[in-house]
Enzyme design. Structure first.
Site, PDB file in Angstrom:
ATOM      1  N   CYS A   1      -8.342  15.737   0.548  1.00 35.72           N
ATOM      2  CA  CYS A   1      -8.196  14.230   0.713  1.00 35.72           C
ATOM      3  C   CYS A   1      -7.926  13.920   2.296  1.00 35.72           C
ATOM      4  O   CYS A   1      -6.823  14.312   2.644  1.00 35.72           O
ATOM      5  CB  CYS A   1      -7.027  13.896  -0.269  1.00 35.72           C
ATOM      6  SG  CYS A   1      -7.054  12.027  -0.209  1.00 35.72           S
TER       7      CYS A   1
ATOM      8  N   CYS B   1     -11.796   6.373   3.174  1.00 34.23           N
ATOM      9  CA  CYS B   1     -12.135   7.731   2.478  1.00 34.23           C
ATOM     10  C   CYS B   1     -12.594   8.964   3.669  1.00 34.23           C
ATOM     11  O   CYS B   1     -13.315   8.800   4.125  1.00 34.23           O
ATOM     12  CB  CYS B   1     -13.156   7.653   1.474  1.00 34.23           C
ATOM     13  SG  CYS B   1     -13.107   9.111   0.320  1.00 34.23           S
TER      14      CYS B   1
END
Length: 333
Positions: free
Chosen positions: A91, A254
Site C-alpha cells: 500500500c 493511491c
C-alpha cells in the site's frame, strides 16, 4: 470500562486517505517472511482487521497498517497493510503514512534533511526517504516494488455497460485501468454513485472472466482496484477516480495505483524513465511519480517506480474490545 484487548494506534492521513498505524496490541504474527505473516493473519487473525477498520471504530473507507519486527536483516520494520477490503500485499499511501508516523513519533533515528527507512512488506522490500525539517516529515518518497503491465487492450462484458476496454497493471496490487469517457460518465463527484457502480461492475466482470494472476506468485491474484481515468489525462498529468472493493473511493492518489499507471503508460511508450508524472485523486490531491529503472518479474518486463507524497498525524488512540460488545468484528453498512 472493561476490555480484554487493547490496540495502540497513531492515526494519520495521506493526502486525504486514512492511515491508522497500529503500534501495539497485536503481538508478533507467526511467519518467516512478511508474506507468510500476511497469510497467517488472513487465515487466523482477520477479526483484528475487521475490529479496527469496520464501523464503529472505523468506516467504509478505513485503511491502516500494523507494525511488526522485520523478517529480514536489511529492514527496519515489518508492515502489514489492512483496510476494509482486506489485507494488501503493498500500500503506497499506507507506506507514506507509516514513514511519517515513524519519524514524527521518534520510533526511528531521525536525520535531517533525509531519513531513510527500509520496510519489510508482503510484496517485498520498500525503501523510503523522508524529507525532514525541524523534526517534521515534509514529504515521503518511496521506492516501490517492481511494477508491470500484465495485459493491454483487453475487453470484458460488464453488465449494462457492455464491452469495456481496459489495461491490467501491477504496482504492488493489480489495477484495471479504463477510460471514464468510454463509460459515458462525467468526472464529477456529483456522479460518484454511477462511477462506483461502473467500477465495481468492471471489477466483478474481470475477476469472473479474466482474473489476473501475478506471474511470480500465484497467491497474488484478482483485481480489487479500478482506475477510471478522467478525460484529458496524459502521461504528464492524470486525474482519476479509484474504485476499491467492496465499494469505496481512494481519497489519496493511491501509491501502488500510481505505480501501476506509470507501468501501463511506459508499456504503451508514453512515459519514459526519469520523467515526472503527476497523479491526481478524485478529491484533487496528488502524488508525484517517476520510473527510475527497468527490470523484470518472472520474465515480464517491469519498471521500478518512485512515488512522493505527504501525510499528517491526526491523533493517537487506544482501541478497546469489550467482550460484551455486540460487534466484535465491527459491521459494514
Amino acid at each position: 470500562m472493561r476490555s480484554n484487548r487493547v490496540f495502540h494506534a497513531v492515526d494519520a492521513h495521506t493526502e486525504g486517505m486514512p492511515a491508522r498505524v497500529i503500534t501495539g496490541g497485536v503481538g508478533v504474527i507467526p511467519g518467516e517472511t512478511m508474506f507468510d505473516r500476511r497469510r497467517h493473519f488472513v487465515d487466523h487473525l482477520d477479526h483484528i482487521r475487521k475490529l479496527l477498520m469496520n464501523e464503529p471504530r472505523g468506516h467504509s473507507a478505513m485503511s491502516g497498517a500494523i507494525l511488526q519486527p522485520p523478517t529480514r536483516p536489511d529492514a527496519d520494520f515489518g508492515v502489514l497493510f489492512i483496510e476494509t477490503s482486506g489485507c494488501l500485499p503493498m500500500c503506497g499511501h499506507g507506506t507514506i503514512g507509516v514513514a511519517t508516523v515513524l519519524v514524527e513519533t521518534g520510533m526511528v533515528e531521525v536525520h535531517e534533511p533525509v531519513t531513510t527507512i527500509r520496510l519489510d512488506t508482503p510484496a517485498g522490500l520498500v525503501v523510503v526517504d523522508v524529507a525532514v525539517a525541524d523534526g517534521a516529515a515534509r514529504s515521503v518518497t518511496l521506492r516501490n516494488v517492481p511494477a508491470f503491465a500484465l495485459a493491454l487492450d483487453r475487453t470484458v462484458k460488464a453488465g449494462p455497460w457492455g464491452e469495456i476496454g481496459y489495461d491490467m497493471a501491477y504496482g504492488g496490487n493489480f489495477y484495471a485501468i479504463a477510460e471514464l469517457a468510454d463509460l459515458g460518465i462525467p468526472f464529477d463527484r456529483a456522479h460518484k454513485n454511477q462511477i462506483m457502480d461502473a467500477g465495481l461492475a468492471l471489477m466483478d466482470a474481470i475477476n469472473g472472466q479474466d482474473r489476473p494472476v501475478h506471474p511470480g506468485n500465484a497467491e497474488i491474484s484478482g483485481v480489487h482496484h479500478v482506475y477510471l481515468a478522467a478525460p484529458g489525462s496524459t502521461a504528464a498529468h492524470s486525474r482519476h477516480a479509484m474504485v476499491i472493493h467492496p465499494g469505496m473511493f481512494d481519497r489519496s492518489p493511491c501509491g501502488t495505483g500510481t505505480s501501476a499507471r506509470m507501468a501501463q503508460l511506459h508499456a504503451r511508450g508514453l512515459l519514459p524513465l526519469h520523467t515526472e508524472f503527476r497523479n491526481e485523486s478524485f478529491i484533487g490531491t496528488h502524488f508525484i511519480g517517476t520510473l527510475v529503472e527497468r527490470t523484470e518479474v518472472a520474465g515480464v518486463d517491469a519498471v521500478i517506480p518512485t512515488v512522493t507524497g505527504r501525510a499528517w498525524i491526526t491523533g493517537t488512540a487506544q482501541y478497546h474490545y469489550d467482550p460484551d460488545d455486540p460487534f466484535p468484528e465491527g459491521f459494514e453498512l
